[in-house]
Design an enzyme around this catalytic site. Sequence first.
Site, PDB file in Angstrom:
ATOM      1  N   ARG A 182       0.814  -1.223   0.000  1.00 55.52           N
ATOM      2  CA  ARG A 182       0.000   0.000   0.000  1.00 55.52           C
ATOM      3  C   ARG A 182       0.843   1.266   0.000  1.00 55.52           C
ATOM      4  O   ARG A 182       0.377   2.330  -0.394  1.00 55.52           O
ATOM      5  CB  ARG A 182      -0.901   0.031   1.244  1.00 55.52           C
ATOM      6  N   GLU A 221       6.180   7.017  12.394  1.00 58.95           N
ATOM      7  CA  GLU A 221       5.829   7.985  13.427  1.00 58.95           C
ATOM      8  C   GLU A 221       6.755   9.187  13.280  1.00 58.95           C
ATOM      9  O   GLU A 221       7.953   9.073  13.526  1.00 58.95           O
ATOM     10  CB  GLU A 221       5.963   7.359  14.815  1.00 58.95           C
ATOM     11  N   GLN A 265       4.317  24.709  18.260  1.00 60.21           N
ATOM     12  CA  GLN A 265       3.907  25.271  16.976  1.00 60.21           C
ATOM     13  C   GLN A 265       4.480  24.423  15.848  1.00 60.21           C
ATOM     14  O   GLN A 265       5.633  24.010  15.901  1.00 60.21           O
ATOM     15  CB  GLN A 265       4.435  26.709  16.865  1.00 60.21           C
ATOM     16  N   ASP A 266       3.664  24.159  14.838  1.00 54.76           N
ATOM     17  CA  ASP A 266       4.112  23.505  13.610  1.00 54.76           C
ATOM     18  C   ASP A 266       4.027  24.513  12.478  1.00 54.76           C
ATOM     19  O   ASP A 266       3.052  25.272  12.376  1.00 54.76           O
ATOM     20  CB  ASP A 266       3.223  22.304  13.256  1.00 54.76           C
ATOM     21  N   ASN A 267       5.058  24.525  11.629  1.00 52.71           N
ATOM     22  CA  ASN A 267       5.112  25.425  10.478  1.00 52.71           C
ATOM     23  C   ASN A 267       5.380  24.605   9.231  1.00 52.71           C
ATOM     24  O   ASN A 267       5.999  23.535   9.303  1.00 52.71           O
ATOM     25  CB  ASN A 267       6.251  26.446  10.635  1.00 52.71           C
ATOM     26  N   ARG A 313      16.928  29.670   2.102  1.00 53.84           N
ATOM     27  CA  ARG A 313      16.206  30.305   3.217  1.00 53.84           C
ATOM     28  C   ARG A 313      17.112  30.258   4.441  1.00 53.84           C
ATOM     29  O   ARG A 313      17.490  29.203   4.900  1.00 53.84           O
ATOM     30  CB  ARG A 313      14.898  29.575   3.502  1.00 53.84           C
ATOM     31  N   HIS A 373      19.384  28.507  11.598  1.00 47.14           N
ATOM     32  CA  HIS A 373      18.879  27.463  10.716  1.00 47.14           C
ATOM     33  C   HIS A 373      18.747  28.006   9.298  1.00 47.14           C
ATOM     34  O   HIS A 373      18.336  29.146   9.090  1.00 47.14           O
ATOM     35  CB  HIS A 373      17.508  26.972  11.200  1.00 47.14           C
ATOM     36  N   TYR A 428       8.379  22.245  10.039  1.00 46.22           N
ATOM     37  CA  TYR A 428       9.127  22.596  11.244  1.00 46.22           C
ATOM     38  C   TYR A 428       8.226  22.369  12.451  1.00 46.22           C
ATOM     39  O   TYR A 428       7.072  22.783  12.444  1.00 46.22           O
ATOM     40  CB  TYR A 428       9.431  24.087  11.316  1.00 46.22           C
ATOM     41  N   LYS A 483      14.761  39.912   2.796  1.00 42.38           N
ATOM     42  CA  LYS A 483      15.219  39.792   4.188  1.00 42.38           C
ATOM     43  C   LYS A 483      16.567  39.090   4.249  1.00 42.38           C
ATOM     44  O   LYS A 483      17.488  39.553   4.930  1.00 42.38           O
ATOM     45  CB  LYS A 483      14.179  39.023   4.999  1.00 42.38           C
ATOM     46  N   ASP A 484      16.707  37.976   3.539  1.00 38.38           N
ATOM     47  CA  ASP A 484      17.955  37.222   3.575  1.00 38.38           C
ATOM     48  C   ASP A 484      19.067  37.938   2.823  1.00 38.38           C
ATOM     49  O   ASP A 484      20.223  37.925   3.248  1.00 38.38           O
ATOM     50  CB  ASP A 484      17.754  35.815   3.018  1.00 38.38           C
TER      51      ASP A 484
END
Length: 190
Positions: free
Chosen positions: A26, A31, A49-51, A62, A122, A135, A172-173
């Site tokens: 399948r 996990e 928080q998840d991004n 980035r 990062h 993230y 920004k970067d």
Amino acid sequence: MAQITVEKTALEGVLVLTPKVFGDARGWFFESWTDRDYRAAGVDVTFVQDNQSFSEEKGTLRGIHFQNGEHAQAKLVRCTRGAVVDYAVDLRKGSPSYAQWVSVELSEENKLQFFIPRGFGHAFFTLTDNVEFCYKADNYYNYESDRSIRWNDPEIGISWPAPETGLTLSDKDRGAPLLANSDCSFVCAD
């Protein structure tokens, strides 16, 4: 039985995590986060928080990003579509590995995860078009604490992959300060 294996990197606390993937006719299952197993592996944080980000073009860079002061974040990152080279940079003044970096290739195929503790910058560079990147963060995003270090800072000296068609950067970067000119407030606890 833990469903992950852990590889330590040259930077203290930065980890590469390989989940155990179960596959059959399948498809596959793994996990991506189990608090008990990840804490036992050294990822002893509470994520709040998840991004998720999307980068359309190969050659998108980035970073180097972090949140300053009390809003610093530890991150657990992975690439769910496409492939990237992901980087952690030690920004802790007084650390024996200050301004040093490590990298790992993350992809939808290898399903690796990269844990980046507080005190580290990062960044990632896309190796394919249409990259989706996820993230987990242990602190909420705070606009006033959001910082960047210039991607090509010679003090850090990251060896980026050579872009085939040019580099895609945000304003920004592109305008980020050098580490020497940054107000980065991280200090080594040792």
